[in-house]
Enzyme design. Sequence first.
Site, PDB file in Angstrom:
ATOM      1  N   GLY A 234       0.816  -1.210   0.000  1.00 11.04           N
ATOM      2  CA  GLY A 234       0.000   0.000   0.000  1.00 11.04           C
ATOM      3  C   GLY A 234       0.850   1.260   0.000  1.00 11.04           C
ATOM      4  N   SER A 235       0.398   2.267   0.757  1.00 11.63           N
ATOM      5  CA  SER A 235       1.012   3.600   0.683  1.00 11.63           C
ATOM      6  C   SER A 235       2.429   3.663   1.236  1.00 11.63           C
ATOM      7  CB  SER A 235       0.128   4.611   1.416  1.00 11.63           C
ATOM      8  OG  SER A 235      -1.111   4.738   0.759  1.00 11.63           O
ATOM      9  N   THR A 236       2.849   2.668   2.013  1.00 11.77           N
ATOM     10  CA  THR A 236       4.229   2.686   2.502  1.00 11.77           C
ATOM     11  C   THR A 236       5.229   2.547   1.359  1.00 11.77           C
ATOM     12  OG1 THR A 236       4.048   0.305   2.952  1.00 11.77           O
ATOM     13  CG2 THR A 236       3.708   1.813   4.805  1.00 11.77           C
TER      14      THR A 236
END
Length: 614
Positions: free
Chosen positions: A326-328
């Site tokens: 995801g956004s990491t």
Amino acid sequence: MRKSSTKATKINLIAKTLIEKQRSGLRNIRIFFDSDVPELTANMKTRLFLVWGLLVLSGLGLAVNLYNLQIIRGPELRRKARNQQMVGIRPFIPRRPVLDRNLQIVAVDNPVYAFYVHPKLFTKSKRYIAQCLAPVLNQDARDLERKFLKKRSGILIATNLPEEIAHQVMNLRLNGLDLTKKYARFYPQQDLFAEVVGFVNLDRRGQAGVEYSQEKLLERSSETLRISRKGNGLLMPDHAPQGFLHADSLRLQLTIDSRLQRSARSALTAQVKKFNAKRGAVIVMDAWDGSILAMTSHPTYNPNEYSKADISLFRNWTVADLYEPGSTFKPINVAIALEAGAVQADDILNDSGAIRVGKHTIRNAAHKGYGNINIGEIIKYSSNVGMVKIIQKLDPSNYFAWLERIGFGQKVEIDLPFAVASQLKNKEEFINSPIEPATTSFGQGFSITPLQLVQMHGALANGGKLVIPHVVRGLFDSRGQMHDAPNLPKPRQIFSPVITQKVLEMMETVVTDINGTGKAAKIPRYRIAGKTGTAQKASKSGGYQRNAKVTSFVGIIPVELPRYVVLAIVDEPKGKNAYGGTVAAPIVKLVMEALISLEKIPPSQPVNQEEGKG
């Protein structure tokens, strides 16, 4: 007179007759010998020749047999004799201990005893012996007495009796008790290092963790020895090789810090329970050299009682399970775009809240548009739309080449077992399908391990180098001298230090800004770069699970001299407020606070004098 004369004459005649007969006998005897001597000599010669021949043949036979025994069959007979006189012994040598970076014992071989009883040898009643043993073994006396009734000999009472308990049993001085010494692997930290250390089975073979991957370093060499024995079978110790029972003092030292490990375990467990999550994990890595300072997960198991644990827990999922980050992953994509020259740090992009890619519409997590924002604000607000627009400025084939360069399709070469390779769509599908680069831009459509994400963020923390994560520091003796060290490949430079520092400063706003998604990780006076992630969980049947997500937060400290990477992941937390910033970021904060104390990291900003007075 006449009569006397006649008697004398008769006597003389008789005497003459006897003398004649005697002479005749002697002549006959002489004639006999004279005629028989030649015949007797011939027989004797024949007999002597036969005897002599037999003696010669016997001597030749003995010589031939002696030649056969000494020359032809000599080596074989010597070997057989040696085998009868010698016995092969393979002495038991304990497995090398495992220590953490501060020399705290993590795994060690301890002497234990198998305890048998032989009721037929009891000189006291079964009840009396059971009552004597019960308090020592912490067992019920009636249960012990019932066991004694099962058979007359060889009843197993305990398999791994500790040495102190065994001594108490010996001190009872009861007949019919049998204690057999052996060694068992003991983990004094219990479940604290289970994911890293693993365990050994009953055959003393490593089954997980470094017990498995570092088997060659942990097993001391023990060759089969040949020792002389007497005719009655007893060994002759005088003929044993000098020092054959010597065990070296080498210990396997880890990079893990048990103090930091304990802090990470405590913070993780609390959040997993608070949000009723499926599982969670924390990894702390020194990005300068790739050494892992902490690696823990929940739930876990006690390696001292591995037989009672769920077998799925033996696999360290931070290296063996794939997930969509995801956004990491967004900061990594920003670094790629900046390094490739597709965008500049001060570029402005418009985020309307949604973007159309082929037949698909991509939206921000909160279905909110942020208007005209720069690259740093795209990271701060975790804008999906902004990330898609950044990656669209990259040629798909160039983007795919960059993903391969940073390690996609490969596994992290860590010294832990069962690591798996990350997965990405094949090149043709990736290049020809616009949706693939678009979803990859915000961390979906591919899968990596948590450890590989830490490795990639480590490149942001150390000036752009892809280091090799590792948990083994080396093999040391009791004086601290290294005898074996990991042969780690040289780090690969993938980003420039200028680019990584720019990305870190962008990530810092995620923590410091009042609207940043990672503000829960903020620590006063310390500069922390971070990125939250709340990703949907992929379904095995395709697509995504409706109510399942993975929350995560990755932090780097300190920004002015970046070194440590901390990742926290919580899988399937429950509740409406379960996001990366609310579930994982608080874990990272607690771990970083422990890290600051243990590593003596100085504050990034000078302490305010007024604050100091308070």
